[in-house]
Design an enzyme around this catalytic site. Sequence first.
Site, PDB file in Angstrom:
ATOM      1  N   ASP A 150      -7.157  -7.698   1.767  1.00  0.00           N
ATOM      2  CA  ASP A 150      -6.647  -8.612   2.996  1.00  0.00           C
ATOM      3  C   ASP A 150      -5.168  -8.607   2.925  1.00  0.00           C
ATOM      4  O   ASP A 150      -4.785  -9.276   1.828  1.00  0.00           O
ATOM      5  CB  ASP A 150      -7.441  -9.873   3.615  1.00  0.00           C
ATOM      6  CG  ASP A 150      -8.951  -9.250   3.352  1.00  0.00           C
ATOM      7  OD1 ASP A 150      -9.188  -7.906   4.111  1.00  0.00           O
ATOM      8  OD2 ASP A 150      -9.880  -9.874   3.571  1.00  0.00           O
ATOM      9  N   ASP A 164     -10.446  -3.784   8.885  1.00  0.00           N
ATOM     10  CA  ASP A 164     -10.827  -4.633   9.849  1.00  0.00           C
ATOM     11  C   ASP A 164     -10.392  -4.262  11.578  1.00  0.00           C
ATOM     12  O   ASP A 164     -11.860  -4.891  12.329  1.00  0.00           O
ATOM     13  CB  ASP A 164     -10.470  -6.178   9.517  1.00  0.00           C
ATOM     14  CG  ASP A 164     -10.916  -6.181   8.593  1.00  0.00           C
ATOM     15  OD1 ASP A 164     -12.405  -6.299   7.371  1.00  0.00           O
ATOM     16  OD2 ASP A 164     -10.497  -7.258   7.417  1.00  0.00           O
TER      17      ASP A 164
END
Length: 210
Positions: A150, A164
């Site tokens: 991330d 995402d």
Amino acid sequence: MSNTPDASPPGTEPPTGRPADLVDPVDPARRRRLLIVLATLAVVVLVVDQLTKVWAEGNLIPGERTPLVGRLLGLSLLHNPGGALSIATGMTWVLTLVATTVVVIVVRASRRIGSTAWALALGLLLGGALGNLVDRFFRAPGPARGQVVDFIAYGNVFVGNIADIAIVGAAGLVIVLALRGIGLNGSRESDASRAAEPPTAPNESESDRG
């Protein structure tokens, strides 16, 4: 006197003899085009997701934040063993199983695709699920336990990635389609309801004419 039941009036049954709700209304050529759209979008999302993760690992330092829009949006490298908001940390294998299930469901659902909007939604969902699933299988500490990369920091709330974004976009599109009553094959619930209604018998005044 024959006991054979009267033949049904013409037009009340589909040509195939199957019930009307089982007849596939989507032209095979159109379905192939929609499947190409779905698959292409999924591949694009997957490639962009993985390339940006490689870039993030090569250019960002874990723990350091690079602001993009003040405190609202920035870049911050994080290797996440859990889900969104670091939920289910320590249960990575469960998240891997969930992502795999999502991929299987999308692939099975795509066989009934008949709507461009649904093709886009499922393409985004499939690409996003595969993007994070690749991390789960091929990144440390090992298969089915890999940590997701991330790097997009949303304020101080959570850090995500391109996969995402695709998944959230797919969820939003699915909600819109559900609210509008548009099915996977492109039909609307109102149309399906009208098709399921029995034909209205002619009123007496009309039947007496002639």
